[in-house]
Enzyme design. Sequence first.
Site, PDB file in Angstrom:
ATOM      1  N   GLU A  64       0.397  -1.276   0.179  1.00  0.00           N
ATOM      2  CA  GLU A  64      -0.059  -0.217  -0.152  1.00  0.00           C
ATOM      3  C   GLU A  64       0.984   1.416  -0.272  1.00  0.00           C
ATOM      4  O   GLU A  64       0.110   1.845  -0.186  1.00  0.00           O
ATOM      5  CB  GLU A  64      -0.821   0.588   1.475  1.00  0.00           C
ATOM      6  CG  GLU A  64      -2.148  -1.319   1.491  1.00  0.00           C
ATOM      7  CD  GLU A  64      -1.540  -2.749   1.472  1.00  0.00           C
ATOM      8  OE1 GLU A  64      -0.400  -2.512   1.937  1.00  0.00           O
ATOM      9  OE2 GLU A  64      -1.980  -3.451   1.820  1.00  0.00           O
ATOM     10  N   ASP A 122     -14.497 -10.591  10.758  1.00  0.00           N
ATOM     11  CA  ASP A 122     -12.562 -10.276   9.887  1.00  0.00           C
ATOM     12  C   ASP A 122     -12.486  -9.963  12.036  1.00  0.00           C
ATOM     13  O   ASP A 122     -11.064 -10.821  11.909  1.00  0.00           O
ATOM     14  CB  ASP A 122     -12.654  -9.766   9.228  1.00  0.00           C
ATOM     15  CG  ASP A 122     -12.749 -10.734   7.842  1.00  0.00           C
ATOM     16  OD1 ASP A 122     -12.652 -12.070   8.220  1.00  0.00           O
ATOM     17  OD2 ASP A 122     -12.064 -10.300   6.868  1.00  0.00           O
TER      18      ASP A 122
END
Lengths: 319, 297
Positions: A64, A122
């Site tokens: 990223e 998650d």
Amino acid sequence: MNATPQLIGSSGDSLREAFGKSLVDLATRYPDFVVLDGDVAGGTGTHHFRKHYPARFYQCGIAEQNMVSMAAGMATCAMPVFVTTFAVFSLRAVEQVRLSVAYARRNVKIVASHPGLDVGPDGASAQCLEDLAIYRAIPGMVVLSPADPLEVAAATEAMLRYDGPVYMRSGRSPAQRIFETTPPFEIGKNRVLRTGSDVTLIACGKMTAQALAAADTLAKASISAEVINAASLKPFDHACLRTSVAKTGAVVSAEDHNVIGGLAGAVAESLAGGQPAPLETVGVRDTFGESGEPDQLNQKYGLTPAAIVAAAERVLARK
Amino acid sequence: MDLPQTELAVADLEKRALQARRLSLAMIYHAASGHPGGSLSAIDLLTVLYFQELKLTNAAFSNWKRPRFVLSKGHACPAHYAVAALAGLLPMRELNGLRKINRALQGHPHVGATPFVEASTGSLGQGFSIALGMAMGFRHRGENLPVYAMLGDGELQEGQVWETAMCAAHYRLNRFCAVIDYNKLQSDARNSEIMALEPLADKWRSFGWAVNEINGHDVPAIQQAFKTFAAETERPTVIIAHTVKGKGVGYMEDVPAWHGSVRLSDDNLIDALAACGVDRQGAAAYLSGAVFEEAQP
Ligand SMILES: Cc1ncc(C[n+]2csc(CCOP(=O)(O)OP(=O)(O)O)c2C)c(N)n1
Ligand SMILES: [Mg+2]
């Protein structure tokens, strides 16, 4: 090859799916933009764009920091660049957003899916409760959190018409529909969705639908709530909030985010700076989330219409 | 200020590099802070880049289709500013505003008032990625223009550098050139003491880059390395330029303390200028700042 127009908002579209489809719809009218992905196109909705415009879609891998700085470089070749990832993974590259993108005022649009507790099972590592606060604090960043699939479409086009850095949250869960047709969208302008006189409910993202539901409940108790959809967190629409508060004299903010620094922060700054009034905040109370279905998490952490109603009652008692 | 730049002889390039050394030292002296060591090690490379490879004029900056250079090791910007001024891309008198309030030249490079600064840098590791983005942008747009980025050796410890290295090789960006100022020192000490880099050339080769190791103070070798890069058709190129931190000023050479940010005393400047061929009398114009009023010092 032009893709056929996408059906946005149909059959319980999430905000992320709406975003991915909007990119497809905008691709021919805005032929210059490209989309970067960090191996999460299936999750951010950009798989729609990849399918129709593979030559304008760049895979950056799970990297990223490079993706964000690289976007800043690509934008110098006269093209808007979308950086797409999960909200929490965009935080990996906040310093790159700050220096490579914002300080240099590059035409980069960071669109992040998976905000807040909406991420669900998650768990806390993937749930992002800090992004609005962090991006709001970066000079020159526009920060958006639309509430409905059609509003996402309008916001995506508004971003393309604006030359400068933007952060936008989409969303993971099927979205509740608010608008019948694509609403007008202007960066820096928020809209009153329902008028009222006793209390102002101001919300963004998935919490706007919850605020509208809370207003229905309050109406049954003869409390008249005005609802503002704060899709533009920065620039913040002070006039919209202050006009409402001049009438109601009390405010509840609601967001799927920490109550520190995000919408609650923007509202508190606005009130303190021009139209003081009591404020109660609905959001996650400075803690991490956990695994669970979004609805269960909303109950446990107080992101429900009932929580907004309770906050409205508290704030009315402080008037 | 738009001087047409034609091919220059080696001696001419060396003369300009020497001028850039003197100006960089004077700028850091007048700013009362800055990074001399990494500026001096980079100057020969920057001089060849600007006068032989980029050949930019101010008119070039109104069009995005121009060759690009990004100083990823942003703290060496005094050298970049000095070379740019000598190349006619910045009024010479701006050099005395380095690091001063209400002036153009920021302590680290910033996009804006100075068109030749292509990226805001200073946080190590980012500029290399930004330059990669420029190379990707050119490729996307079908432009065959080169993009150069200069990195420090200590900077290579940033993980983002290797994300960039992987990406550039994946997309076969043969018009992308990394220049590493391999002066063996970083902020506090030698690379080998802080975080070892060797075997450095092998690392880049294994990432899929064409590697060229040269002496970064040997002008013909630098020229040759850029020619080799221009002929590359498959892979991105890294020029690993072995340099000396503080090059040209004996008392600064290979001494970590001159990394920065340091304040140069009058005597520091006089001694440094002497090493760069300026006698005491000549040094007066550098001490007073009068040198920045000359069109071509
Ligand atoms: C991300 C980041 N961390 C730390 C610093 C502080 N810093 C500035 S220069 C420097 C040393 C750089 O060494 P090197 O890359 O070898 O540069 P050079 O020797 O060419 O001056 C450090 C640690 C920084 N600028 N950016
Ligand atoms: Mg070094």
